[in-house]
Scaffold this motif. Structure first.
Motif, PDB file in Angstrom:
ATOM      1  N   GLN A   1       2.596  31.381   0.861  1.00  0.00           N
ATOM      2  CA  GLN A   1       1.369  31.696   1.571  1.00  0.00           C
ATOM      3  C   GLN A   1       0.206  31.728   0.583  1.00  0.00           C
ATOM      4  N   LEU A   2      -0.989  31.584   1.125  1.00  0.00           N
ATOM      5  CA  LEU A   2      -2.194  31.607   0.309  1.00  0.00           C
ATOM      6  C   LEU A   2      -2.579  33.038  -0.015  1.00  0.00           C
TER       7      LEU A   2
ATOM      8  N   VAL B   1       1.257  28.657   4.122  1.00  0.00           N
ATOM      9  CA  VAL B   1       0.972  27.288   3.710  1.00  0.00           C
ATOM     10  C   VAL B   1       1.616  26.339   4.711  1.00  0.00           C
TER      11      VAL B   1
ATOM     12  N   ILE C   1      -1.064  30.895  -4.928  1.00  0.00           N
ATOM     13  CA  ILE C   1       0.039  30.649  -3.996  1.00  0.00           C
ATOM     14  C   ILE C   1       1.075  31.737  -4.209  1.00  0.00           C
TER      15      ILE C   1
ATOM     16  N   ALA D   1      -9.303  27.732   2.272  1.00  0.00           N
ATOM     17  CA  ALA D   1      -8.188  28.678   2.160  1.00  0.00           C
ATOM     18  C   ALA D   1      -8.592  30.067   2.642  1.00  0.00           C
TER      19      ALA D   1
ATOM     20  N   SER E   1       1.543  19.690   0.889  1.00  0.00           N
ATOM     21  CA  SER E   1       0.483  20.703   0.912  1.00  0.00           C
ATOM     22  C   SER E   1      -0.356  20.485  -0.337  1.00  0.00           C
TER      23      SER E   1
ATOM     24  N   PHE F   1      -3.628  21.705  -2.702  1.00  0.00           N
ATOM     25  CA  PHE F   1      -4.502  22.831  -3.040  1.00  0.00           C
ATOM     26  C   PHE F   1      -5.529  22.345  -4.056  1.00  0.00           C
TER      27      PHE F   1
ATOM     28  N   TYR G   1      -6.114  22.302   1.281  1.00  0.00           N
ATOM     29  CA  TYR G   1      -6.821  23.588   1.197  1.00  0.00           C
ATOM     30  C   TYR G   1      -7.806  23.583   0.028  1.00  0.00           C
TER      31      TYR G   1
END
Length: 209
Positions: free
Chosen positions: A107-108, A86, A102, A80, A50, A52, A92
Motif C-alpha cells: 500500500q502507499l 497499490v 511503499i 498517490a 504498478s 511509482f 502513481y
C-alpha cells in the motif's frame, strides 16, 4: 517467461528470476516532464505493472502532473494517497511536499519527514521503500535531474536484487542526477530514453503475461 522479458531481466543489476517485473520506480527532477513524456506512453493497455514516480516539485504549488499525463498514458494515472492499496496497471505520482513510500500490502504511504537532498518528495525514500517490498521484481530508473537524489536509492534497489537503469547523462537535460547515480551504483545500465522506453515495453508485455 517471454523472450522480451528475458532480455529485460538480463540487465546489469537484475537478479535471475522466474517471474516478470511487478513494479517500476522512476525518479527525476529538472527536465523530467519531457523525459517522462517520452517514456510513459510506452506502457501499453493491459500492463499489470504498478508504476511509482517522484518528480521534484515546488512544495506550495498544486501538482498538474496527473492532468498532463492522463491524456498521454494507457495506464490509469493517479496522485498517490496515504494508505491506498497499490493497484496493478496504475501509475502513481508523489504529491507535492510529501514523501511517497511503499508499505507492506503493498500500500502507499505519505510522509512529512524532513526533506532528503532538499527535496520532499525524495527519490531515495521511494526507491528504498519499494526495494524492501518488491526486491527482485522492481525496476528502478533514474532520469534527468540536478541533484544527487536517487543515487542511494538506486543502490538499494540493486542490493535488493532489482534491475537498475540510469538515463545516459549525455542525453539528459540536467546530467548531475544520472552522473551521481552511476557513481553510486556502477552496476546500473546506462541507456538513452529510446532504449528505456523499449525496456518499459518489454517489462509491460511480460507483466501482461
Amino acid at each position: 517467461m517471454s523472450a522480451a522479458l528475458a532480455g529485460a531481466s538480463a540487465l546489469p543489476g537484475a537478479a535471475p528470476r522466474r517471474e516478470p517485473f511487478r513494479a517500476v520506480a522512476i525518479g527525476t527532477s529538472a527536465g523530467g516532464i519531457d523525459a517522462l513524456a517520452a517514456l510513459l506512453p510506452c506502457l501499453p493497455t493491459g500492463a499489470t505493472l504498478s508504476v511509482f514516480i517522484v518528480v521534484h516539485l515546488p512544495p506550495s504549488v498544486p501538482s498538474l502532473l496527473c492532468d498532463i499525463f492522463r491524456p498521454k498514458c494507457a495506464l490509469r494515472v493517479m496522485e498517490a494517497e496515504d494508505k491506498c492499496p497499490v493497484e496493478p496497471g496504475t501509475l502513481y505520482f508523489a504529491p507535492p511536499n510529501y514523501h511517497l513510500l511503499i508499505d507492506p500490502g503493498p500500500q502507499l504511504a505519505l510522509s512529512i519527514d524532513p526533506a532528503v537532498h532538499f527535496s520532499r518528495p525524495a527519490i531515495d525514500v521511494l526507491f528504498e521503500s519499494a526495494a524492501d517490498i518488491y526486491r527482485q521484481y522492481l525496476l528502478g530508473i533514474v532520469l534527468t535531474g540536478a541533484s544527487e537524489d536517487g543515487a542511494r536509492g538506486l543502490l538499494a534497489v540493486h542490493r535488493a536484487g532489482g534491475a537498475v537503469v540510469v538515463q545516459s547523462p549525455d542525453t539528459a537535460m540536467a546530467p548531475a542526477m544520472p552522473l551521481h547515480a552511476i557513481r553510486r551504483c556502477p552496476e546500473a545500465a546506462v541507456l538513452t530514453l529510446n532504449d528505456i522506453g523499449k525496456l518499459l515495453q518489454e517489462a509491460a508485455r511480460g507483466s501482461a503475461g
